[in-house]
Design a protein around this motif. Structure first.
Motif, PDB file in Angstrom:
ATOM      1  N   CYS A 106      20.592  21.126  26.702  1.00 55.82           N
ATOM      2  CA  CYS A 106      19.536  20.397  27.415  1.00 55.82           C
ATOM      3  C   CYS A 106      19.325  19.013  26.803  1.00 55.82           C
ATOM      4  CB  CYS A 106      18.239  21.195  27.393  1.00 55.82           C
ATOM      5  SG  CYS A 106      18.237  22.639  28.479  1.00 55.82           S
ATOM      6  N   TRP A 107      19.345  18.924  25.483  1.00 57.71           N
ATOM      7  CA  TRP A 107      19.198  17.614  24.843  1.00 57.71           C
ATOM      8  C   TRP A 107      20.371  16.696  25.191  1.00 57.71           C
ATOM      9  CZ3 TRP A 107      15.330  15.170  22.329  1.00 57.71           C
ATOM     10  CH2 TRP A 107      14.220  15.928  21.984  1.00 57.71           C
ATOM     11  N   ASP A 108      21.568  17.252  25.269  1.00 55.26           N
ATOM     12  CA  ASP A 108      22.727  16.459  25.685  1.00 55.26           C
ATOM     13  C   ASP A 108      22.497  15.888  27.082  1.00 55.26           C
ATOM     14  OD1 ASP A 108      25.309  15.368  25.285  1.00 55.26           O
ATOM     15  OD2 ASP A 108      26.269  17.085  26.255  1.00 55.26           O
ATOM     16  N   LEU A 109      22.002  16.727  27.986  1.00 50.21           N
ATOM     17  CA  LEU A 109      21.716  16.285  29.348  1.00 50.21           C
ATOM     18  C   LEU A 109      20.601  15.243  29.379  1.00 50.21           C
ATOM     19  CD1 LEU A 109      21.955  19.734  31.126  1.00 50.21           C
ATOM     20  CD2 LEU A 109      23.378  17.741  31.656  1.00 50.21           C
ATOM     21  N   ALA A 110      19.572  15.450  28.580  1.00 48.13           N
ATOM     22  CA  ALA A 110      18.477  14.482  28.538  1.00 48.13           C
ATOM     23  C   ALA A 110      18.980  13.116  28.071  1.00 48.13           C
ATOM     24  CB  ALA A 110      17.370  14.991  27.618  1.00 48.13           C
ATOM     25  N   GLY A 111      19.855  13.127  27.065  1.00 46.32           N
ATOM     26  CA  GLY A 111      20.416  11.865  26.593  1.00 46.32           C
ATOM     27  C   GLY A 111      21.285  11.192  27.632  1.00 46.32           C
ATOM     28  N   LYS A 112      22.119  11.977  28.305  1.00 51.26           N
ATOM     29  CA  LYS A 112      22.992  11.411  29.329  1.00 51.26           C
ATOM     30  C   LYS A 112      22.189  10.852  30.502  1.00 51.26           C
ATOM     31  CE  LYS A 112      27.048  14.221  28.190  1.00 51.26           C
ATOM     32  NZ  LYS A 112      27.863  15.413  28.522  1.00 51.26           N
ATOM     33  N   ALA A 113      21.114  11.546  30.886  1.00 53.86           N
ATOM     34  CA  ALA A 113      20.283  11.078  31.985  1.00 53.86           C
ATOM     35  C   ALA A 113      19.574   9.768  31.633  1.00 53.86           C
ATOM     36  CB  ALA A 113      19.264  12.149  32.363  1.00 53.86           C
ATOM     37  N   ARG A 116      20.926   7.367  26.540  1.00 49.70           N
ATOM     38  CA  ARG A 116      20.630   7.177  25.122  1.00 49.70           C
ATOM     39  C   ARG A 116      21.194   8.352  24.318  1.00 49.70           C
ATOM     40  NH1 ARG A 116      15.050   5.303  23.266  1.00 49.70           N
ATOM     41  NH2 ARG A 116      16.327   3.697  22.269  1.00 49.70           N
ATOM     42  N   THR A 117      21.429   8.113  23.038  1.00 45.51           N
ATOM     43  CA  THR A 117      21.863   9.210  22.181  1.00 45.51           C
ATOM     44  C   THR A 117      20.684  10.134  21.896  1.00 45.51           C
ATOM     45  OG1 THR A 117      21.330   8.124  20.072  1.00 45.51           O
ATOM     46  CG2 THR A 117      23.499   7.645  21.054  1.00 45.51           C
ATOM     47  N   GLY A 347      23.692  11.190  24.833  1.00 42.14           N
ATOM     48  CA  GLY A 347      23.679  12.599  24.439  1.00 42.14           C
ATOM     49  C   GLY A 347      24.222  12.753  23.035  1.00 42.14           C
ATOM     50  N   TRP A 348      25.046  13.788  22.842  1.00 43.37           N
ATOM     51  CA  TRP A 348      25.683  13.976  21.533  1.00 43.37           C
ATOM     52  C   TRP A 348      26.799  12.975  21.303  1.00 43.37           C
ATOM     53  CZ3 TRP A 348      22.253  16.493  19.255  1.00 43.37           C
ATOM     54  CH2 TRP A 348      21.638  17.609  19.826  1.00 43.37           C
ATOM     55  N   GLY A 349      27.302  12.377  22.379  1.00 49.23           N
ATOM     56  CA  GLY A 349      28.371  11.389  22.247  1.00 49.23           C
ATOM     57  C   GLY A 349      29.752  11.980  22.215  1.00 49.23           C
ATOM     58  N   VAL A 350      29.869  13.286  22.411  1.00 54.99           N
ATOM     59  CA  VAL A 350      31.173  13.950  22.441  1.00 54.99           C
ATOM     60  C   VAL A 350      31.287  14.726  23.752  1.00 54.99           C
ATOM     61  CG1 VAL A 350      31.266  14.143  19.930  1.00 54.99           C
ATOM     62  CG2 VAL A 350      30.365  16.057  21.275  1.00 54.99           C
ATOM     63  N   GLU A 351      32.525  15.060  24.117  1.00 55.18           N
ATOM     64  CA  GLU A 351      32.777  15.820  25.335  1.00 55.18           C
ATOM     65  C   GLU A 351      33.725  16.977  25.032  1.00 55.18           C
ATOM     66  OE1 GLU A 351      31.356  15.564  28.214  1.00 55.18           O
ATOM     67  OE2 GLU A 351      30.191  13.760  27.726  1.00 55.18           O
ATOM     68  N   PRO A 352      33.669  18.057  25.804  1.00 57.31           N
ATOM     69  CA  PRO A 352      34.587  19.178  25.574  1.00 57.31           C
ATOM     70  C   PRO A 352      36.035  18.766  25.809  1.00 57.31           C
ATOM     71  CG  PRO A 352      32.790  19.799  27.061  1.00 57.31           C
ATOM     72  CD  PRO A 352      32.735  18.327  26.920  1.00 57.31           C
TER      73      PRO A 352
END
Length: 365
Positions: A106-113, A116-117, A347-352
């Motif tokens: 959820c935090w990753d999504l919040a950052g992407k939306a 921001r990191t 977000g976290w700045g990384v992707e799968p």
């Protein structure tokens, strides 16, 4: 934005430790991915304990319960999860791990939306953190331990951590720490970690034997990190005590503070309920003027909370866990001269890494 799908899967990464070539410890992870109705995807992760059980809790119980919620409303999501995971208050173990990986996604999504990191969403104190390296695993013999320590110092690291309270026994552990100190010199920061593996008497003997070795902190020194025993140990040693890797939720830290038992706060968002819970721990650390660090292979996730807050100190580089993250994700940052800069992506700045996730996936028996 609404949560449309929550999926968790189990992965095992094959890797080897430098110098010894032995398999890395802590190689199993549960990866959680959340998709939204507007096409965004976020990732979270938790650790190796009862991995298939954790994934099942996410897939069959907690994940379906948050479908339809806005992932940016992290407190609302957390409240929904907490009510389902335990009807009687404080929890630990598999339920907390399952909450953790959903919350992180959820935090990753919040950052992407927001573009921001996660560190910026939390407060944005810095875009980088100094790091220490966990390397002193029991599988290294003494010569390998010393060689690895010298190798890391040669790579620009000036902060190292060794495991103690292991099967080697206290006498051998003391000798291993002293050999590393002699090899790297007094300028290198050296910490020790018992992984909650020994009792009060043994921890006190170990601490007293190493007080002249310049130990930066003694991490998770006691069985269950009992607050009363930690307080007694803290009164009898000059070495600062740290804890919080596995059960570092806010009520646990409150208990340690109430007993004046702890010097360094070390929450890990992969295990304590997620970044929403770590944010509460960070506020408690600030109120009580305690430094905030991390431990337990939190990697890219814990890096963000150490960078985000003004009392953040050191993020962990774990020779095993880091290989897991570099395998499963893309754009994972690499430390330079003892410091890691956050990825600039939101977000976290990384992707799968989709290929890696397919290759490492472990199905339940």
């Amino acid at each position: 934005m609404k949560i449309a799908k929550v999926v968790a899967s189990v992965h095992r990464v094959r890797g080897t430790l430098p110098v010894s070539g032995k398999p890395i410890p802590d190689a199993v992870r549960v990866v959680c991915e959340i998709e939204t109705d507007d096409g965004l995807a976020g990732i979270g992760m938790t650790g190796r304990f009862l991995a298939h059980g954790t994934a099942a809790v996410v897939n069959h119980h907690l994940g379906p319960a948050v479908v339809g919620l806005d992932p940016r409303d992290v407190e609302a999501v957390d409240a929904r999860l907490a009510a389902l995971a335990s009807e009687r208050g404080r929890m630990s173990g598999i339920n907390l791990a399952a909450r953790s990986c959903i919350d992180l996604a959820c935090w990753d999504l919040a950052g992407k939306a927001a573009g921001r990191t996660v560190a910026q969403l939390l407060g944005g104190h810095s875009d980088a953190a100094d790091v220490y390296v966990t390397f002193g695993f029991p599988g290294y013999d003494r010569d390998e331990l010393v060689e690895t320590a010298r190798m890391l110092v040669g790579q620009g690291h000036a902060r190292l951590k060794l495991l103690v309270g292991t099967s080697h026994g206290l006498t051998a552990d003391i000798d291993r720490v002293r050999r590393v100190r002699e090899a790297v010199g007094d300028a290198v920061m050296l910490a020790i970690d018992a992984n909650e593996g020994i009792g009060l008497d043994a921890a006190l003997l170990l601490a007293r034997a190493l007080e002249d070795a310049g130990i930066a902190w003694f991490e998770d020194p006691l069985h269950d990190n009992d607050a009363r025993d930690l307080a007694m140990l803290r009164r009898k040693t000059a070495i600062p005590l740290s804890a919080g890797q596995m059960d570092g939720h806010s009520s646990r830290f409150r208990e340690w503070i109430e007993h004046d038992a702890l010097d360094v706060f070390m929450p890990n968002s992969m295990f304590n309920g997620g970044m929403t819970e770590t944010r509460r721990v960070a506020a408690l650390a600030h109120v009580y003027n305690r430094p905030l660090s991390d431990a337990g292979g939190g990697g890219i996730f814990s890096l963000h909370h150490v960078a985000a807050f003004a009392n953040g100190t050191f993020a962990e580089v774990h020779l095993g866990a880091d290989q897991v993250e570099h395998t499963l994700f893309t754009h994972v940052p690499v430390p330079q001269d003892g410091r890691t800069t956050l990825p600039s992506a939101p977000g976290w700045g990384v992707e799968p890494d989709r290929d890696a996730l397919r290759e490492t996936r472990v199905e339940a028996a």
